[in-house]
Motif scaffolding. Structure first.
Motif, PDB file in Angstrom:
ATOM      1  N   GLU A 194      44.104  42.076  35.550  1.00 57.69           N
ATOM      2  CA  GLU A 194      44.089  42.300  34.106  1.00 57.69           C
ATOM      3  C   GLU A 194      45.434  42.836  33.613  1.00 57.69           C
ATOM      4  N   ARG A 200      49.495  42.406  38.175  1.00 60.79           N
ATOM      5  CA  ARG A 200      49.641  41.402  37.109  1.00 60.79           C
ATOM      6  C   ARG A 200      51.105  41.348  36.649  1.00 60.79           C
ATOM      7  N   GLU A 219      41.055  35.632  35.364  1.00 57.62           N
ATOM      8  CA  GLU A 219      41.460  37.043  35.353  1.00 57.62           C
ATOM      9  C   GLU A 219      40.323  37.938  35.846  1.00 57.62           C
TER      10      GLU A 219
END
Length: 298
Positions: A194, A200, A219
């Motif tokens: 996320e 990420r 995701e």
């Protein structure tokens, strides 16, 4: 002064002189005398009194807010002095990003507990952005975050490198392929963490460096779920070696050989700037600096 403030805060919290006196193990006249003495020193009334209640007026609200802060600083000062004179002990609040917190931190904490059993750690695991916010708000004594982090109000100390690899299942059509192009990667389904996650951030940075823009993404907010999804053949991902070393040994996940990988990033210790450290915090930070997980740079 401290006793005056302590009595004042207790009266304000209890909204009653009798209940405050009982809590402080004092007589009600003594409590009243402390309040009058404080009001004389400040130069104004601080409380509105009636037969039914005791309430703060505007001046009282200002004094109450600062009194609580002063009393808190006094308590912390005394704890630091006591800590200096005695065996390291007490509560230590630690926050860490998912990768470090789930796969490395437990081993560090186990070693600390073995040698310093009087230190009581409380662990919070979240993404790097949340951990940094909680350190800034003094909800945590120390944080461990991933990737690039800049804040002039924080002390940021990189302490270890992390290598991140492209991961697929052994049955994936790219597994074992000698030459993998950037176009091949762009066509794949990418499973990512996320927003706010250091993992990420690393993936997005890699996309920019490789000049690819994958359109197919899934995701998830958990590294474990991502690993399970990749093992099931749902897609490809970028993960820390620390997170996947067991799966690599078992052969349930394999790494891809792609130019520009592995991706390297930092893990950093995060504390408030100009804050005094307890012995417990200094010990923990030294343990972190000196802990090198087996195979971390393989």
């Amino acid at each position: 002064m401290d006793q005056q403030l302590r009595v004042f805060v207790t009266v304000a919290d209890r909204q009653n002189f009798s209940r405050a006196a009982e809590e402080l193990h004092m007589t009600q006249p003594a409590v009243s005398q402390y309040i009058l003495s404080l009001e004389r020193m400040i130069g104004t009334k601080l409380l509105e009194r009636s037969n039914k209640y005791v309430r703060l007026n505007k001046a009282g609200e200002i004094v109450y807010h600062h009194a609580r802060e002063i009393l808190g600083l006094h308590t912390r000062m005394q704890s630091l002095v006591d800590d200096l004179m005695n065996t390291p002990s007490g509560r230590l609040t630690i926050g860490a990003s998912y990768t470090y917190g789930e796969y490395v931190l437990p081993h560090v904490v186990a070693g600390m507990r073995q040698h310093y059993p009087a230190i009581t750690p409380t662990i919070t695991i979240h993404n790097s952005t949340v951990i940094a916010e909680q350190v800034a708000n003094r909800q945590l004594d120390v944080g461990i975050v991933e990737g690039e982090y800049v804040d002039e109000k924080m002390c940021i100390e990189p302490f270890a490198d992390d290598r991140m690899y492209l991961i697929v299942s052994p049955q994936h059509h790219l597994a074992g392929k000698e030459k993998i192009t950037h176009a091949d990667l762009e066509e794949e389904t990418w499973i990512v963490r996320e927003e706010g996650s250091g993992t990420r951030e690393a993936a997005e940075k890699m996309f920019r460096q490789l000049e690819i823009m994958p359109s197919k993404r899934m995701e998830f907010g958990s590294t474990q779920v991502i690993k399970e999804s990749v093992e099931a053949g749902l897609g490809i991902t970028l993960l820390s070696y620390w997170a996947i070393r067991k799966e690599r040994k078992l052969g349930t996940l394999v790494t891809l050989k792609v130019q520009g990988t592995p991706v390297t990033r930092n893990f950093s210790l995060l504390t408030k700037t100009n804050e005094f450290h307890t012995k417990a915090l200094d010990i923990f930070m030294d343990l972190i600096r000196n802990h090198v997980p087996e195979g971390a740079h393989t």
